[in-house]
Design a protein around this motif. Sequence first.
Motif, PDB file in Angstrom:
ATOM      1  N   UNK A   1      -9.638  -2.764 -25.288  1.00 30.52           N
ATOM      2  CA  UNK A   1     -10.621  -1.787 -24.838  1.00 30.52           C
ATOM      3  C   UNK A   1      -9.988  -0.400 -24.658  1.00 30.52           C
ATOM      4  N   UNK A   2      -8.694  -0.350 -24.344  1.00 26.20           N
ATOM      5  CA  UNK A   2      -7.944   0.905 -24.255  1.00 26.20           C
ATOM      6  C   UNK A   2      -6.971   0.981 -25.427  1.00 26.20           C
ATOM      7  N   UNK A   3      -6.646   2.182 -25.869  1.00 26.12           N
ATOM      8  CA  UNK A   3      -5.635   2.284 -26.925  1.00 26.12           C
ATOM      9  C   UNK A   3      -4.289   1.793 -26.380  1.00 26.12           C
ATOM     10  N   UNK A   4      -3.417   1.317 -27.246  1.00 31.52           N
ATOM     11  CA  UNK A   4      -2.116   0.828 -26.776  1.00 31.52           C
ATOM     12  C   UNK A   4      -1.295   1.948 -26.136  1.00 31.52           C
ATOM     13  N   UNK A   5      -0.499   1.593 -25.150  1.00 31.48           N
ATOM     14  CA  UNK A   5       0.385   2.534 -24.474  1.00 31.48           C
ATOM     15  C   UNK A   5       1.423   3.023 -25.493  1.00 31.48           C
ATOM     16  N   UNK A   6       1.506   4.344 -25.737  1.00 32.73           N
ATOM     17  CA  UNK A   6       2.448   4.859 -26.739  1.00 32.73           C
ATOM     18  C   UNK A   6       3.896   4.436 -26.472  1.00 32.73           C
TER      19      UNK A   6
ATOM     20  N   UNK B   1      10.588  -1.975 -18.521  1.00 33.81           N
ATOM     21  CA  UNK B   1       9.974  -0.986 -17.639  1.00 33.81           C
ATOM     22  C   UNK B   1       9.653   0.294 -18.392  1.00 33.81           C
ATOM     23  N   UNK B   2       8.538   0.922 -18.000  1.00 40.13           N
ATOM     24  CA  UNK B   2       8.185   2.229 -18.534  1.00 40.13           C
ATOM     25  C   UNK B   2       8.758   3.299 -17.615  1.00 40.13           C
TER      26      UNK B   2
ATOM     27  N   UNK C   1       8.663   1.602 -28.214  1.00 42.81           N
ATOM     28  CA  UNK C   1       9.781   0.733 -27.817  1.00 42.81           C
ATOM     29  C   UNK C   1       9.701  -0.647 -28.459  1.00 42.81           C
ATOM     30  N   UNK C   2       8.597  -0.928 -29.124  1.00 43.18           N
ATOM     31  CA  UNK C   2       8.383  -2.239 -29.762  1.00 43.18           C
ATOM     32  C   UNK C   2       8.613  -3.371 -28.759  1.00 43.18           C
TER      33      UNK C   2
END
Length: 85
Positions: free
Chosen positions: A46-51, A62-63, A56-57
């Motif tokens: 429903x949301x675009x993937x986190x860039x 952790x982000x 980082x594949x």
Amino acid sequence: MTHPFHPLAGQEFDLISRKRNWGEDRVFIVGQGGLTTSMPATWTDVDPPDPYVVVSARRTAFRIQDLLALAGLLDSLQSRLPKEV
């Protein structure tokens, strides 16, 4: 459904609504047999993937924004400790 371990992974469903429920962001869908059900929004596309996750594949646990939030929390907790004499 994008959650890799869910039995319905890869299937598509009609979205009814999205709202915060049971303490998390959830989507409400028309499920099997026409029944309405809900699931965490993070289990869907429903949301675009986190860039960051894309770049980082998924090689990192952790982000950066999460680590910065944790550092801020630790700083605020440390400032509440009594000063040594």
